[in-house]
Design a protein around this motif. Structure first.
Motif, mmCIF file in Angstrom:
data_model
loop_
_atom_site.group_PDB
_atom_site.id
_atom_site.type_symbol
_atom_site.label_atom_id
_atom_site.label_comp_id
_atom_site.label_asym_id
_atom_site.label_seq_id
_atom_site.Cartn_x
_atom_site.Cartn_y
_atom_site.Cartn_z
ATOM 1 N N ILE A 236 78.345 13.397 34.309
ATOM 2 C CA ILE A 236 76.998 13.459 34.937
ATOM 3 C C ILE A 236 76.611 14.808 35.223
ATOM 4 N N VAL A 237 75.432 15.150 35.177
ATOM 5 C CA VAL A 237 74.910 16.389 36.058
ATOM 6 C C VAL A 237 74.035 15.922 36.922
ATOM 7 N N ALA B 229 81.232 16.033 52.437
ATOM 8 C CA ALA B 229 81.327 15.239 51.253
ATOM 9 C C ALA B 229 82.682 15.965 50.688
ATOM 10 N N ASN B 230 82.971 17.264 50.614
ATOM 11 C CA ASN B 230 84.286 17.673 50.331
ATOM 12 C C ASN B 230 85.449 17.024 50.863
ATOM 13 N N VAL B 231 85.329 16.452 52.241
ATOM 14 C CA VAL B 231 86.295 15.574 52.688
ATOM 15 C C VAL B 231 86.578 14.572 51.950
ATOM 16 N N VAL B 232 85.668 13.716 51.718
ATOM 17 C CA VAL B 232 85.460 12.321 51.200
ATOM 18 C C VAL B 232 85.987 12.558 49.683
ATOM 19 N N TYR B 233 85.238 13.687 48.948
ATOM 20 C CA TYR B 233 85.757 13.888 47.927
ATOM 21 C C TYR B 233 86.184 15.240 47.283
ATOM 22 N N PRO B 234 87.574 15.786 47.574
ATOM 23 C CA PRO B 234 87.865 17.174 47.445
ATOM 24 C C PRO B 234 87.721 17.663 46.154
ATOM 25 N N ASN B 235 87.540 16.908 45.039
ATOM 26 C CA ASN B 235 87.540 17.628 43.975
ATOM 27 C C ASN B 235 86.070 18.393 43.718
ATOM 28 N N LEU B 236 85.002 17.823 44.442
ATOM 29 C CA LEU B 236 84.008 18.265 44.435
ATOM 30 C C LEU B 236 83.970 20.082 44.381
ATOM 31 N N ASN C 80 73.187 13.476 44.610
ATOM 32 C CA ASN C 80 74.554 13.295 44.498
ATOM 33 C C ASN C 80 75.372 12.585 45.317
ATOM 34 N N GLN C 81 74.618 12.372 46.552
ATOM 35 C CA GLN C 81 75.458 11.330 47.588
ATOM 36 C C GLN C 81 75.339 9.826 46.809
ATOM 37 N N ILE C 82 74.394 9.579 46.389
ATOM 38 C CA ILE C 82 74.128 8.147 45.639
ATOM 39 C C ILE C 82 75.079 7.880 44.667
ATOM 40 N N VAL C 83 75.361 9.169 43.803
ATOM 41 C CA VAL C 83 76.473 9.065 42.741
ATOM 42 C C VAL C 83 77.886 8.665 43.391
ATOM 43 N N LEU C 84 78.194 9.300 44.360
ATOM 44 C CA LEU C 84 79.182 9.371 45.102
ATOM 45 C C LEU C 84 79.511 7.637 45.652
ATOM 46 N N MET C 85 78.308 7.253 46.141
ATOM 47 C CA MET C 85 78.238 6.084 46.761
ATOM 48 C C MET C 85 78.397 4.927 45.805
ATOM 49 N N LEU C 86 78.007 5.191 44.641
ATOM 50 C CA LEU C 86 78.086 3.901 43.759
ATOM 51 C C LEU C 86 79.273 4.351 42.647
ATOM 52 N N GLY C 87 80.360 5.047 43.164
ATOM 53 C CA GLY C 87 81.505 4.946 42.568
ATOM 54 C C GLY C 87 81.662 5.874 41.680
ATOM 55 N N ALA C 88 80.868 6.812 41.175
ATOM 56 C CA ALA C 88 80.961 7.541 40.142
ATOM 57 C C ALA C 88 81.242 9.335 40.329
ATOM 58 N N ALA C 89 82.092 9.459 41.297
ATOM 59 C CA ALA C 89 82.384 10.805 41.771
ATOM 60 C C ALA C 89 82.947 11.541 40.535
ATOM 61 N N ASP C 90 84.065 11.026 40.198
ATOM 62 C CA ASP C 90 84.954 11.578 39.225
ATOM 63 C C ASP C 90 84.208 11.841 37.728
ATOM 64 N N VAL D 222 83.722 20.921 40.804
ATOM 65 C CA VAL D 222 82.422 20.614 39.900
ATOM 66 C C VAL D 222 81.734 21.901 39.760
ATOM 67 N N GLN D 223 81.299 22.148 38.310
ATOM 68 C CA GLN D 223 80.455 23.304 37.987
ATOM 69 C C GLN D 223 79.003 23.295 38.976
ATOM 70 N N THR D 224 78.833 24.469 39.520
ATOM 71 C CA THR D 224 77.650 24.675 40.309
ATOM 72 C C THR D 224 76.458 25.000 39.233
ATOM 73 N N ILE D 225 75.507 24.079 39.037
ATOM 74 C CA ILE D 225 74.320 24.205 38.000
ATOM 75 C C ILE D 225 73.180 24.668 39.069
ATOM 76 N N VAL D 226 72.874 24.231 40.042
ATOM 77 C CA VAL D 226 71.820 24.635 40.886
ATOM 78 C C VAL D 226 72.003 25.471 41.955
ATOM 79 N N THR D 227 71.216 26.793 42.154
ATOM 80 C CA THR D 227 71.628 27.556 43.370
ATOM 81 C C THR D 227 70.234 27.444 44.188
ATOM 82 N N GLY D 228 70.300 27.858 45.440
ATOM 83 C CA GLY D 228 68.968 27.853 46.202
ATOM 84 C C GLY D 228 68.275 26.349 46.283
#
Length: 382
Positions: free
Chosen positions: A82-83, A115-122, A90-100, A125-131
């Motif tokens: 997922i991108v 978000a980094n505490v709940v999902y340290p592997n964040l 992104n929060q909804i993706v994590l909430m629905l169990g698809a963080a990995d 994850v590649q940064t696609i959007v800045t600003g």
């Protein structure tokens, strides 16, 4: 479409992307069926038919999902990557169990400390959007390199750019609770059965919390409801949320009246407008809220406002994402706001316990009492 396939082939050294495989696989399936109808009964042809059948059985199946704008999007049934180009979603993706499954995200979401505490592997994850806003930039070349099964986006131009590149883009933008419900349902449909079960649980929780608040506030007249000013974030105290938006909706649900009756969210007003509105309660959202509360209370320009005189100035909770807009944690927002606006009516509601239960259910993460307290108080992790 041919030009896109040529472009992708060049990028991957003649490799086949999953979306190309879906198309090729469909042709293979048809070929296998046709061969079965016309092939001879010799041992050699039987071996070929068996190979074709085996190839067809490995084809990844697809289904069609209708996004929030009504566009039909063909997607793999099995989503492995997922991108997400929208900070909040992104929060909804994590909430629905698809963080990995998240392979691309936004810098703003990567900066969310809880978000980094709940999902340290964040962090990986590649940064696609800045600003953000008018300064937002999307690296579409990197999206192509990641070759995700699905892209979630909130802006029409982003969706168009992705689709023009042959990418599977789903628009999930919304502005109210009805849209939030639809967003969660669409995302769950994309992600599969496990996500759909979580989405159903979340919808039940949201509906239960809204009904609880509505039932308790049903006999209160508009004249007795506090006027609420919602400031977007601590960086600009005259950028506020007006009517016809999700913030206005939860203010009303929680038993308040929006102090700013101009339509729109994230609108600029003057200090004179705020003084004239004279809110009974001020809520500051998102980043920098706690420091902004202290600064506002100490600023003489705000001293004549009822909310300041009564100390009714609050930092909105901030967890995996802000509770006050575009987040599945909105299911907690309506309770928190009701408790702040009408503390006597909701004295039995324990927001720390509510946060702990939410995080355990939807993130599989056990918040300590201290952590949950910090989230409710809009404080960063220790």
């Amino acid at each position: 479409m041919a030009s896109w396939i040529d472009e992708r082939t060049t990028r991957r050294g003649a490799g086949v992307s999953r979306r190309s495989f879906l198309k090729i696989g469909g042709l293979a399936s048809a070929g296998a069926v046709l061969f079965g109808l016309t092939g001879c009964g010799s041992s050699s042809s039987g071996g070929t038919a068996a190979s074709a059948t085996s190839a067809a059985s490995s084809v990844v199946s697809t289904h069609t999902v209708t996004d929030i704008k009504g566009a039909a999007v063909d997607l793999p049934v099995q989503i492995d990557s997922i991108v997400d180009l929208w900070h909040a979603h992104n929060q909804i993706v994590l909430m629905l169990g698809a963080a990995d499954k998240l392979v691309g995200t936004t810098q703003n979401f990567k900066n969310m400390k809880w978000a980094n505490v709940v999902y340290p592997n964040l962090a990986n994850v590649q940064t696609i959007v800045t600003g953000s806003g008018s300064n937002q930039e999307v690296n579409y070349e990197e999206v192509l390199n990641l070759d995700p099964d699905v892209i979630f986006a909130s802006a029409d131009n982003m969706v168009t750019e992705c689709r023009n590149r042959g990418l599977n883009a789903v628009n999930v933008m919304f502005q109210d609770y009805a849209g939030l419900r639809k967003d969660v349902a669409i995302t769950a449909e994309v992600l599969g059965e496990d996500a759909q079960a979580l989405a159903n649980q979340w919808t039940e929780l949201l509906d239960k919390n809204i009904k609880l608040v509505e039932d308790r506030m049903s006999g209160v007249s508009s004249a007795d409801k506090p006027k609420v000013l919602h400031i977007v974030n601590g960086n600009n105290l005259v950028n506020v949320d007006g009517t016809n938006c999700i913030v206005d909706e939860w203010i009303k649900l929680a038993g308040g009246v929006n102090a700013i009756q101009t339509a729109g969210n994230m609108i600029d007003v003057t200090m004179e407008d705020i003084v004239n509105a004279n809110p009974d309660v001020i809520i500051i959202g998102s980043n920098g809220a706690r420091a902004a509360v202290e600064n506002l209370l100490a600023d003489s320009a705000w001293s004549g406002i009822t909310a300041v005189q009564n100390g009714a100035v609050y930092a909105n909770p901030l967890g995996v994402f802000a509770w006050d807009r575009y987040s599945g944690e909105e299911a907690l927002q309506v309770l928190w706001a009701a408790k702040k606006l009408n503390p006597d009516v909701f004295s039995d509601i324990d927001m720390v316990a509510q946060a702990q239960e939410f995080y355990q259910t939807f993130y599989g993460f056990t918040l300590s009492t201290e952590q949950a307290t910090r989230i409710v108080n809009a404080e960063d992790p220790v």
